[in-house]
Design an enzyme around this catalytic site. Sequence first.
Site, short mmCIF file in Angstrom:
data_model
loop_
_atom_site.label_atom_id
_atom_site.label_comp_id
_atom_site.label_asym_id
_atom_site.label_seq_id
_atom_site.Cartn_x
_atom_site.Cartn_y
_atom_site.Cartn_z
N ASN A 123 16.58 -32.59 -65.66
CA ASN A 123 17.17 -33.92 -65.56
C ASN A 123 18.66 -33.90 -65.23
O ASN A 123 19.19 -34.88 -64.72
CB ASN A 123 16.90 -34.71 -66.83
CG ASN A 123 15.49 -35.25 -66.81
OD1 ASN A 123 15.05 -35.79 -65.79
ND2 ASN A 123 14.77 -35.08 -67.90
N HIS A 152 9.23 -29.17 -72.40
CA HIS A 152 9.41 -30.36 -71.56
C HIS A 152 8.41 -30.30 -70.40
O HIS A 152 8.64 -29.59 -69.42
CB HIS A 152 10.87 -30.42 -71.07
CG HIS A 152 11.18 -31.64 -70.27
ND1 HIS A 152 12.17 -31.67 -69.31
CD2 HIS A 152 10.64 -32.87 -70.28
CE1 HIS A 152 12.21 -32.86 -68.78
NE2 HIS A 152 11.29 -33.61 -69.34
N SER A 201 13.04 -35.26 -73.03
CA SER A 201 13.58 -34.99 -71.71
C SER A 201 15.08 -34.75 -71.77
O SER A 201 15.67 -34.31 -70.79
CB SER A 201 13.27 -36.14 -70.75
OG SER A 201 13.52 -37.36 -71.36
N GLU A 240 9.58 -26.82 -68.88
CA GLU A 240 10.94 -26.39 -69.16
C GLU A 240 10.98 -26.07 -70.66
O GLU A 240 10.70 -26.95 -71.49
CB GLU A 240 11.89 -27.54 -68.80
CG GLU A 240 13.33 -27.19 -68.65
CD GLU A 240 14.19 -28.41 -68.27
OE1 GLU A 240 13.82 -29.56 -68.56
OE2 GLU A 240 15.26 -28.19 -67.68
N1 CAA Z 1 -2.81 -37.78 -63.99
C1 CAA Z 1 -3.63 -36.81 -63.55
N2 CAA Z 1 -3.78 -36.50 -62.25
C2 CAA Z 1 -3.10 -37.22 -61.35
C3 CAA Z 1 -2.25 -38.27 -61.72
C4 CAA Z 1 -2.12 -38.55 -63.11
N3 CAA Z 1 -1.32 -39.51 -63.56
N4 CAA Z 1 -1.71 -38.80 -60.60
C5 CAA Z 1 -2.21 -38.12 -59.55
N5 CAA Z 1 -3.04 -37.15 -60.01
C6 CAA Z 1 -3.77 -36.18 -59.21
C7 CAA Z 1 -4.82 -36.85 -58.37
O1 CAA Z 1 -6.05 -36.97 -59.08
C8 CAA Z 1 -4.94 -35.89 -57.18
O2 CAA Z 1 -5.78 -34.80 -57.52
P1 CAA Z 1 -6.88 -34.31 -56.45
O3 CAA Z 1 -6.12 -34.02 -55.18
O4 CAA Z 1 -7.44 -33.10 -57.11
O5 CAA Z 1 -7.82 -35.46 -56.33
C9 CAA Z 1 -3.53 -35.32 -57.03
O6 CAA Z 1 -2.86 -35.56 -58.29
C10 CAA Z 1 -2.78 -35.99 -55.91
O7 CAA Z 1 -2.79 -37.38 -56.14
P2 CAA Z 1 -2.80 -38.49 -55.01
O8 CAA Z 1 -3.49 -37.94 -53.80
O9 CAA Z 1 -3.29 -39.76 -55.61
O10 CAA Z 1 -1.29 -38.79 -54.68
P3 CAA Z 1 -0.13 -37.86 -54.21
O11 CAA Z 1 -0.57 -36.77 -53.31
O12 CAA Z 1 0.94 -38.79 -53.79
O13 CAA Z 1 0.37 -37.12 -55.56
C11 CAA Z 1 1.84 -37.07 -57.37
C12 CAA Z 1 0.75 -37.85 -56.67
C13 CAA Z 1 1.30 -35.73 -57.86
C14 CAA Z 1 2.26 -37.91 -58.57
C15 CAA Z 1 3.02 -36.82 -56.35
O14 CAA Z 1 3.41 -38.03 -55.79
C16 CAA Z 1 4.21 -36.16 -56.97
O15 CAA Z 1 4.26 -34.94 -57.13
N6 CAA Z 1 5.24 -36.96 -57.31
C17 CAA Z 1 6.46 -36.46 -57.93
C18 CAA Z 1 6.21 -36.24 -59.36
C19 CAA Z 1 7.42 -35.78 -60.07
O16 CAA Z 1 8.49 -35.55 -59.51
N7 CAA Z 1 7.29 -35.63 -61.39
C20 CAA Z 1 8.39 -35.26 -62.23
C21 CAA Z 1 8.98 -36.49 -62.79
S1 CAA Z 1 10.32 -36.10 -63.82
C22 CAA Z 1 9.62 -35.79 -65.29
O17 CAA Z 1 8.45 -35.90 -65.52
C23 CAA Z 1 10.52 -35.33 -66.34
C24 CAA Z 1 11.48 -36.24 -66.96
O18 CAA Z 1 12.00 -35.85 -67.97
C25 CAA Z 1 11.88 -37.52 -66.41
#
Ligand code: CAA
Length: 281
Positions: free
Chosen positions: A188, A138, A117, A150
């Site tokens: 990031n 990424h 990251s 990315e």
């Molecule tokens: N693995 C696989 N699928 C997942 C999952 C996981 N860990 N978590 C959630 N899902 C899926 C669910 O199965 C669901 O799919 P369906 O609708 O087909 O059933 C879908 O995602 C939506 O899940 P939920 O309804 O349970 O919950 P939600 O609508 O709140 O979504 C989320 C969950 C997708 C995580 C959403 O909250 C989100 O987009 N959060 C922000 C995530 C983000 O910003 N990620 C980037 C982080 S930074 C990074 O990764 C890089 C770094 O270097 C730090």
Amino acid sequence: MTTLLVIGAGQMGSGIAETAIWAGWQVYLTDVASESLNRGVAGIEKRLARRGEKNPADGPRVAAARQRLTPLPPGSTWPAVDLAVEAIIEEETAKRELMETLDQALPDAAILASNTSSISITRLARATRRPDRVIGMHFMNPVPVMELVEVIEGAETSPETTRRVMAWAEELGKTPVPVKDYPGFIANRILMPMINEAIFALQEGVATPEAIDTIMKLGMRHPMGPLQLADFIGLDTCLAILEVLYRGFGDPKYRPAPLLRQMVDAGHWGRKTGRGFYTYP
Ligand code: CAA
């Protein structure tokens, strides 16, 4: 069929493996610890089963995807793959050592990618004899859901390597976006100062964690508030990335909030330890 070796079966590595078997690739997944490998494979199995339950027409695809996953216990010989993606701990020395080992073990044509990251791809590439075929891929967490990859071009990454990796990311159903190797890349560099600012605001008593997150969720339509997202990413990871930004730019605007450092020191790393800005069962 594209062949992929994923090293590191944690949240990111198992998510990458799952995405790739689903896209029709032959995937080998490995980890230094058998327990982590077993946990990663069990997670993939569970999520594949869920895909089948949600959409029964996908049953045959689920069965075929399962067949394309080969877990490799620690110490196994690595097969001659087209692409290796490392998703091990976010520590430069460990990643450099792994890059060197991959370089020695894999065919000359293989591309070596890091899911880092924030660690410099240019420096990781120097541990190999093929810096032109080393690149950053990424992925975002949760990998099966998030569309972005990315793609980070190190100083020596060849245009041909970038082209192939962009095409592969598209095959995985993702949208690849190329960026240069620079502290924090783009994702990031922009995300972490926001999270850090939220932690400063909390530390200064401006609002509660719930209030800060609600403001950003409802006010900016972010799916998660910054503190909830920090817990989800891992506070240790957030601190490590902020340190890279702070060191890399030498600008005090990236200094990690003392509260973040204190929470990491106390072992409250977010969801993975059961406690961060919130508590988890
Ligand atoms: N693995 C696989 N699928 C997942 C999952 C996981 N860990 N978590 C959630 N899902 C899926 C669910 O199965 C669901 O799919 P369906 O609708 O087909 O059933 C879908 O995602 C939506 O899940 P939920 O309804 O349970 O919950 P939600 O609508 O709140 O979504 C989320 C969950 C997708 C995580 C959403 O909250 C989100 O987009 N959060 C922000 C995530 C983000 O910003 N990620 C980037 C982080 S930074 C990074 O990764 C890089 C770094 O270097 C730090």
